[in-house]
Design a protein around this motif. Sequence first.
Motif, PDB file in Angstrom:
ATOM      1  N   ARG A 208      -5.884   5.058   2.929  1.00 24.90           N
ATOM      2  CA  ARG A 208      -6.054   6.321   1.868  1.00 24.90           C
ATOM      3  C   ARG A 208      -6.783   7.305   2.602  1.00 24.90           C
ATOM      4  O   ARG A 208      -6.572   8.668   2.619  1.00 24.90           O
TER       5      ARG A 208
ATOM      6  N   ILE B 257       0.648  -1.408   0.015  1.00 21.96           N
ATOM      7  CA  ILE B 257       0.105  -0.078   0.003  1.00 21.96           C
ATOM      8  C   ILE B 257       0.733   1.151   0.032  1.00 21.96           C
ATOM      9  O   ILE B 257       0.605   2.042  -0.514  1.00 21.96           O
TER      10      ILE B 257
ATOM     11  N   LEU C 111      -4.665   8.785   5.412  1.00 23.85           N
ATOM     12  CA  LEU C 111      -3.686   9.398   4.685  1.00 23.85           C
ATOM     13  C   LEU C 111      -4.127  10.848   4.468  1.00 23.85           C
ATOM     14  O   LEU C 111      -3.218  11.913   4.567  1.00 23.85           O
TER      15      LEU C 111
ATOM     16  N   ASP D 208      -6.696  -1.188   2.285  1.00 17.41           N
ATOM     17  CA  ASP D 208      -5.945   0.020   1.352  1.00 17.41           C
ATOM     18  C   ASP D 208      -7.022   1.154   1.552  1.00 17.41           C
ATOM     19  O   ASP D 208      -6.678   2.468   1.786  1.00 17.41           O
ATOM     20  N   LYS D 209      -8.298   1.003   1.486  1.00 18.39           N
ATOM     21  CA  LYS D 209      -9.468   2.219   1.780  1.00 18.39           C
ATOM     22  C   LYS D 209      -9.108   2.984   3.020  1.00 18.39           C
ATOM     23  O   LYS D 209      -9.136   4.380   2.965  1.00 18.39           O
TER      24      LYS D 209
ATOM     25  N   GLN E 167       2.186   1.840  -3.582  1.00 18.43           N
ATOM     26  CA  GLN E 167       1.119   2.449  -4.341  1.00 18.43           C
ATOM     27  C   GLN E 167       0.709   3.886  -3.879  1.00 18.43           C
ATOM     28  O   GLN E 167       0.577   4.524  -4.836  1.00 18.43           O
ATOM     29  N   HIS E 168       0.539   4.226  -2.720  1.00 15.92           N
ATOM     30  CA  HIS E 168      -0.176   5.389  -2.297  1.00 15.92           C
ATOM     31  C   HIS E 168       0.583   6.264  -1.575  1.00 15.92           C
ATOM     32  O   HIS E 168       0.208   7.198  -1.119  1.00 15.92           O
ATOM     33  N   GLY E 169       1.805   5.797  -1.459  1.00 14.32           N
ATOM     34  CA  GLY E 169       2.682   6.724  -0.319  1.00 14.32           C
ATOM     35  C   GLY E 169       3.753   7.786  -1.128  1.00 14.32           C
ATOM     36  O   GLY E 169       4.595   8.364  -0.643  1.00 14.32           O
TER      37      GLY E 169
END
Length: 126
Positions: free
Chosen positions: A105, A70, A108, A101-102, A73-75
């Motif tokens: 995000r 994760i 974050l 994952d949700k 992908q989203h960092g």
Amino acid sequence: MRLTRRQSMTRAYEFAKVRSDGASSAGRLLVLSAAALPDPATESRFGIICTKKVGNAVLRNLLRRRIREILRQHGAPLASGYHVVVILRWRAAEADYAHLDKDFRKTLLRLQTQLNAKRTLAPCTA
């Protein structure tokens, strides 16, 4: 973004500094903490905390691998200038990858607003 060995936090004082000086945001499955580094161009370092409350070693390692993926992908918003700690809660053991994952995000986004507020409200050195 790929996590390298240099990007892993290993020292206890690094974790303690992030928890004491940084901003923190809690989700249902995890807690994100981040502290801004003095030089924003410095490569970020990441740490993952997963206690025995979460489950056995196999489950804890599975969750760590999921969090690393994760982060890859989203960092990107945290790619430079931060020390980041991800603390997994016991509920994470029951969640699948999509829910993890949700929650990451969503947490974050809340953390980014806190970090932006801290940077704009930094004390003046005049």
